[in-house]
Design a protein around this motif. Sequence first.
Motif, PDB file in Angstrom:
ATOM      1  N   THR A   7      21.893  11.906  40.554  1.00 48.60           N
ATOM      2  CA  THR A   7      20.926  11.723  39.214  1.00 48.60           C
ATOM      3  C   THR A   7      20.722  10.272  38.995  1.00 48.60           C
ATOM      4  OG1 THR A   7      21.967  13.598  38.099  1.00 48.60           O
ATOM      5  CG2 THR A   7      20.828  12.078  36.839  1.00 48.60           C
ATOM      6  N   ARG A   8      19.513   9.626  38.704  1.00 50.05           N
ATOM      7  CA  ARG A   8      19.158   8.348  38.389  1.00 50.05           C
ATOM      8  C   ARG A   8      18.963   8.104  36.911  1.00 50.05           C
ATOM      9  NH1 ARG A   8      15.804   4.866  42.743  1.00 50.05           N
ATOM     10  NH2 ARG A   8      17.770   5.041  43.546  1.00 50.05           N
ATOM     11  N   ALA A   9      19.998   7.368  36.318  1.00 49.49           N
ATOM     12  CA  ALA A   9      19.631   6.977  35.046  1.00 49.49           C
ATOM     13  C   ALA A   9      18.929   5.608  34.986  1.00 49.49           C
ATOM     14  CB  ALA A   9      20.979   7.102  34.323  1.00 49.49           C
ATOM     15  N   ARG A  10      18.493   5.185  33.862  1.00 53.69           N
ATOM     16  CA  ARG A  10      18.019   3.953  33.738  1.00 53.69           C
ATOM     17  C   ARG A  10      18.556   3.128  32.269  1.00 53.69           C
ATOM     18  NH1 ARG A  10      14.148   1.784  36.606  1.00 53.69           N
ATOM     19  NH2 ARG A  10      12.993   3.418  37.993  1.00 53.69           N
ATOM     20  N   ASP A  37      22.535   4.868  39.838  1.00 49.51           N
ATOM     21  CA  ASP A  37      22.554   5.932  40.312  1.00 49.51           C
ATOM     22  C   ASP A  37      23.875   6.753  40.168  1.00 49.51           C
ATOM     23  OD1 ASP A  37      20.079   6.134  41.535  1.00 49.51           O
ATOM     24  OD2 ASP A  37      20.794   5.448  43.294  1.00 49.51           O
ATOM     25  N   LEU A  38      24.179   8.170  39.764  1.00 49.45           N
ATOM     26  CA  LEU A  38      25.191   8.992  39.581  1.00 49.45           C
ATOM     27  C   LEU A  38      25.359   9.984  40.551  1.00 49.45           C
ATOM     28  CD1 LEU A  38      24.463   9.250  35.484  1.00 49.45           C
ATOM     29  CD2 LEU A  38      25.896   7.651  36.572  1.00 49.45           C
ATOM     30  N   HIS A  65      28.276   0.048  50.400  1.00 49.84           N
ATOM     31  CA  HIS A  65      27.105   0.338  49.310  1.00 49.84           C
ATOM     32  C   HIS A  65      26.874  -1.358  48.907  1.00 49.84           C
ATOM     33  CE1 HIS A  65      27.894   4.539  48.763  1.00 49.84           C
ATOM     34  NE2 HIS A  65      29.143   4.230  48.988  1.00 49.84           N
ATOM     35  N   GLU A  66      25.366  -1.417  48.666  1.00 49.86           N
ATOM     36  CA  GLU A  66      25.238  -2.699  47.987  1.00 49.86           C
ATOM     37  C   GLU A  66      25.790  -2.844  46.617  1.00 49.86           C
ATOM     38  OE1 GLU A  66      20.964  -2.945  48.191  1.00 49.86           O
ATOM     39  OE2 GLU A  66      20.788  -2.931  50.367  1.00 49.86           O
ATOM     40  N   GLN A  67      26.048  -1.879  45.878  1.00 55.96           N
ATOM     41  CA  GLN A  67      26.557  -2.056  44.232  1.00 55.96           C
ATOM     42  C   GLN A  67      28.006  -1.798  44.681  1.00 55.96           C
ATOM     43  OE1 GLN A  67      24.208   0.475  45.254  1.00 55.96           O
ATOM     44  NE2 GLN A  67      22.408  -0.673  44.841  1.00 55.96           N
ATOM     45  N   PHE A  68      28.579  -1.771  43.334  1.00 54.36           N
ATOM     46  CA  PHE A  68      30.001  -1.383  43.165  1.00 54.36           C
ATOM     47  C   PHE A  68      29.935   0.334  43.343  1.00 54.36           C
ATOM     48  CE2 PHE A  68      31.496  -5.301  41.466  1.00 54.36           C
ATOM     49  CZ  PHE A  68      32.618  -5.521  42.017  1.00 54.36           C
ATOM     50  N   SER A  69      31.031   0.902  44.054  1.00 59.34           N
ATOM     51  CA  SER A  69      31.090   2.410  44.159  1.00 59.34           C
ATOM     52  C   SER A  69      32.372   2.520  43.085  1.00 59.34           C
ATOM     53  CB  SER A  69      31.438   2.694  45.323  1.00 59.34           C
ATOM     54  OG  SER A  69      31.639   4.305  45.282  1.00 59.34           O
ATOM     55  N   ILE A  70      32.089   3.167  42.123  1.00 59.81           N
ATOM     56  CA  ILE A  70      33.357   3.629  41.276  1.00 59.81           C
ATOM     57  C   ILE A  70      33.482   5.318  40.972  1.00 59.81           C
ATOM     58  CG2 ILE A  70      34.257   3.371  38.739  1.00 59.81           C
ATOM     59  CD1 ILE A  70      32.415   0.661  38.685  1.00 59.81           C
ATOM     60  N   GLU A 118      27.758  13.742  30.999  1.00 60.33           N
ATOM     61  CA  GLU A 118      26.637  13.692  30.034  1.00 60.33           C
ATOM     62  C   GLU A 118      25.224  13.025  30.307  1.00 60.33           C
ATOM     63  OE1 GLU A 118      28.393  12.522  26.272  1.00 60.33           O
ATOM     64  OE2 GLU A 118      30.035  14.229  26.075  1.00 60.33           O
ATOM     65  N   LEU A 119      25.452  11.934  30.672  1.00 56.43           N
ATOM     66  CA  LEU A 119      24.327  11.297  31.270  1.00 56.43           C
ATOM     67  C   LEU A 119      23.747  11.876  32.362  1.00 56.43           C
ATOM     68  CD1 LEU A 119      25.520   7.639  30.653  1.00 56.43           C
ATOM     69  CD2 LEU A 119      23.645   8.881  29.514  1.00 56.43           C
ATOM     70  N   SER A 120      24.590  12.804  33.362  1.00 54.81           N
ATOM     71  CA  SER A 120      23.937  13.461  34.629  1.00 54.81           C
ATOM     72  C   SER A 120      22.924  14.418  33.874  1.00 54.81           C
ATOM     73  CB  SER A 120      25.016  13.799  35.501  1.00 54.81           C
ATOM     74  OG  SER A 120      25.708  12.917  35.984  1.00 54.81           O
ATOM     75  N   VAL A 121      23.240  15.053  32.912  1.00 54.56           N
ATOM     76  CA  VAL A 121      22.449  16.167  32.153  1.00 54.56           C
ATOM     77  C   VAL A 121      21.407  15.644  31.428  1.00 54.56           C
ATOM     78  CG1 VAL A 121      22.645  18.052  30.478  1.00 54.56           C
ATOM     79  CG2 VAL A 121      24.580  17.763  32.093  1.00 54.56           C
ATOM     80  N   CYS A 122      21.688  14.520  30.862  1.00 52.92           N
ATOM     81  CA  CYS A 122      20.493  14.186  30.170  1.00 52.92           C
ATOM     82  C   CYS A 122      20.718  12.567  30.333  1.00 52.92           C
ATOM     83  CB  CYS A 122      20.386  14.554  28.619  1.00 52.92           C
ATOM     84  SG  CYS A 122      19.090  13.809  27.621  1.00 52.92           S
TER      85      CYS A 122
END
Length: 277
Positions: free
Chosen positions: A8-11, A20-21, A36-41, A131-135
């Motif tokens: 899922t891509r949030a903004r 990205d999630l 990864h170019e970002q942190f991976s948590i 919750e953010l993956s859903v909305c």
Amino acid sequence: MAEQALWTRARLGRCGPPLDLLTARFDRHVYASHMHEQFSIGICVGGSEVIDYRGDHLRPGPGSIVVLAPGEMHTGRPAAPDGGYAYRALYPDPSLLTEGMLGLGGGLPYFREPLLDDPELATALSRAHAELSVCPDPLETESRLPWLLTALARRHSTSRACDDVVPGAAHIAHAVRDRLADDLLEPPSLAELATAMGLSRYQLLRAFRTTMGMPPYAWLAQHRVHRARGLLESGLKPAEVAGAVGFADQAHLTRWFRRVLGVTPAAYRNSVQDASR
């Protein structure tokens, strides 16, 4: 355990950068060595995995947090041949971990221990991720994730936290509140508001939460619910009301309506109409 990987891509704000999630559940999948170019948590939510990282074999279990630095090679595989693993992961830009920190000199926050035992933070990160993956509401993403990621850096990295005192916090919070109320359908990003006030986004979040007792997205959601009540009482249907007050859809309205008032919008509409008869 079924193999699954859902991205899922949030903004972060309506026109802000993406984040990205990943929701993953694997039975046999083995990751090739990659970075990864970002942190991976990641937050382990089931099973057991082995991650090869910095010459060590990390073995996260349910409830543990794994923090992998940008540019660091790693792999991932089931810990046992007959067992799988499930996790939620987010991939934030390093700046999201440094907003409430000092003394980095432009470098990355460093986590001496990549495998963390912090049940409170793991629960908060997992809930926000789910919750953010859903909305993936932009204001909700921007209100929740930078705050939680800064908490992660403060608790577990070697970086030093900045002062939490924000002069004029009440004035800042009320100005943000009024701006969000005025732009109900397309609220500005917190980064934009913070820049206009000469603050960091973390300072704005700190001032708002200290004064209002909740993050900006939660205040706006409750304000939208109160506006929705009036429209429902006038006879509009929940699907019509959701868009009119700025919710993504009827499900988004229902989620918040139940949180604030304990009933669904449809049940509320029916009850007030029955009372008026």
